[in-house]
Scaffold this active site. Structure first.
Site, PDB file in Angstrom:
ATOM      1  N   LYS A 235       0.744  -1.184   0.042  1.00  0.00           N
ATOM      2  CA  LYS A 235       0.004   0.196  -0.054  1.00  0.00           C
ATOM      3  C   LYS A 235       0.990   1.291  -0.082  1.00  0.00           C
ATOM      4  CE  LYS A 235      -1.542   2.326   3.524  1.00  0.00           C
ATOM      5  NZ  LYS A 235      -2.169   2.746   4.701  1.00  0.00           N
ATOM      6  N   ASP A 253      -6.178   0.351   0.982  1.00  0.00           N
ATOM      7  CA  ASP A 253      -6.233   0.704   2.200  1.00  0.00           C
ATOM      8  C   ASP A 253      -7.851   0.360   2.960  1.00  0.00           C
ATOM      9  OD1 ASP A 253      -8.330   2.595   1.303  1.00  0.00           O
ATOM     10  OD2 ASP A 253      -7.100   4.378   2.327  1.00  0.00           O
TER      11      ASP A 253
END
Length: 384
Positions: A235, A253
């Site tokens: 991420k 996320d």
């Protein structure tokens, strides 16, 4: 008996039979079974005029009301049916008209092909692009190193709190070399507002040292190299690549994962599998911006516990419409940041941002009109 008397005898017998009521011919007729009805009908026709009305009138009176009653009962039934049918049609129309999203919600149970899902994902992306034309990374940064550090700090906290913390941090440690040589306790104190400050300080010290030792103080531009740095996952790597280097990538996320599942674009919960499935639905050039738009929508409208369905600008495209508040007025009160008339998360937002900049931490804001030495926030280069 003379021949004339013999010839007249049958006529006299017939006349006697008629006078007696026709008993002479009744027996053969009764044997047939149908003669009595025929006889009664004939008798009624041949009855004197004064008796006919007395026999017909009661039957006619009884029959007439029955016919009328039948007509009256049938008529209200038709009227009642007509009255019930009309409201039913109106009710159906009312349910279908307010939210076209109901149709999308009903289609959840139907299997969807990969092509249909990709088409729907493109429609959602296009609608979000119109609403969030100003979508951007919500972390303040001016170079890849600042973005990398800010993204590591954003774990388990808001981008707003990170943005309020990093000005003083970057003023004290502007380069990987500076941060690698930082005193751990001083670093921890600077990043304390972001939470989990001890583990985050350890990650910052480790990645800064690795950048200085292995990459000449520069942030690498590939996923494989970034994920080798302490505290950096996929991420974080895609946030840096997409926004500091222009390399397309999805930022999966908590907001992104929640929304793509609500939109029925995937059922996966593992971040890597979510990334792979969404990659297949959209062109590569849209990955980074689709991430920003989706995260913007998740933070402002489609919240985890109380989605503002009644104020959602893409409700018609959402198969999960109705999971949150559908009343428009109540839903408006759930909107956040610029959608709710409140400041955004960045202290220095892009020029096209329609909302207000976020304020700095109150405890670190410089006093107005003070002649004292400026603190870290007001030092040159602090609010980069």
């Amino acid at each position: 008996m003379s021949e004339q008397e013999a010839a007249a005898a049958p006529a006299r017998k017939a006349a006697a039979g008629k006078a007696a009521g026709g008993t002479g011919t009744a027996k053969p007729v009764k044997a047939a079974g149908k003669a009595p009805a025929a006889k009664r009908t004939t008798a009624a026709k041949q009855a004197p005029t004064g008796e006919a009305p007395a026999r017909k009138t009661p039957a006619a009176k009884k029959a007439a009301p029955a016919a009328k009653a039948t007509t009256k009962k049938a008529t209200p039934a038709k009227k009642a049916t007509g009255k019930k049918a009309t409201p039913a049609k109106k009710a159906t129309a009312k349910k279908a008209t307010p939210a076209k999203a109901a149709a999308a919600k009903a289609s959840r149970s139907k299997p969807e092909s990969q092509a249909a899902r990709a088409k729907r994902a493109a429609r959602i992306n296009s609608a979000l692009a119109e609403v969030y034309y100003y979508a951007h990374p919500e972390l303040d940064f001016e170079n890849p190193f600042e973005l990398l550090v800010a993204t590591v700090l954003s774990a388990q906290t808001t981008d707003l709190r990170v943005n309020q913390t990093t000005p003083a941090l970057f003023a004290a440690y502007p380069t990987p070399e500076d941060m690698a040589a930082a005193d751990p306790e001083a670093l921890e104190e600077l990043i304390r507002p972001t939470g989990f400050f001890r583990s985050k300080a350890k990650s910052l010290l480790g990645l800064s040292a690795a950048l200085w030792d292995d990459h000449g103080g520069e942030v690498p531009g590939s996923v494989d190299e970034l994920v080798k740095l302490p505290g950096v996952g996929r991420k974080t790597a895609f946030v840096v690549l997409g926004n500091a280097f222009g390399v397309p990538g999805l930022t999966v996320d908590t907001h992104f994962g929640r929304l793509v599942r609500r939109w029925k674009l995937t059922e996966q919960t593992d971040a890597v599998k979510v990334e792979q499935e969404i990659d297949d639905l959209l062109p590569e050039s849209e990955w980074t911006m689709f991430s920003h738009r989706t995260i913007f929508h998740g933070r402002r409208v489609c919240h985890s516990r109380k989605p503002a369905c009644g104020a959602c600008p893409i409700a018609e495209l959402c198969p999960s419409y109705g999971e949150g508040e559908t009343d428009p007025e109540k839903a408006k009160k759930l909107l956040k940041y610029e959608m709710g008339g409140q400041p955004g998360q960045r202290l220095k937002p892009p020029a096209d941002y329609p909302g207000r900049p976020a304020p700095p931490l109150p405890s670190r804001a410089p006093a107005t009109g003070s002649a004292a030495t400026p603190d870290a926030d007001s030092a040159p280069g602090a609010a980069r």
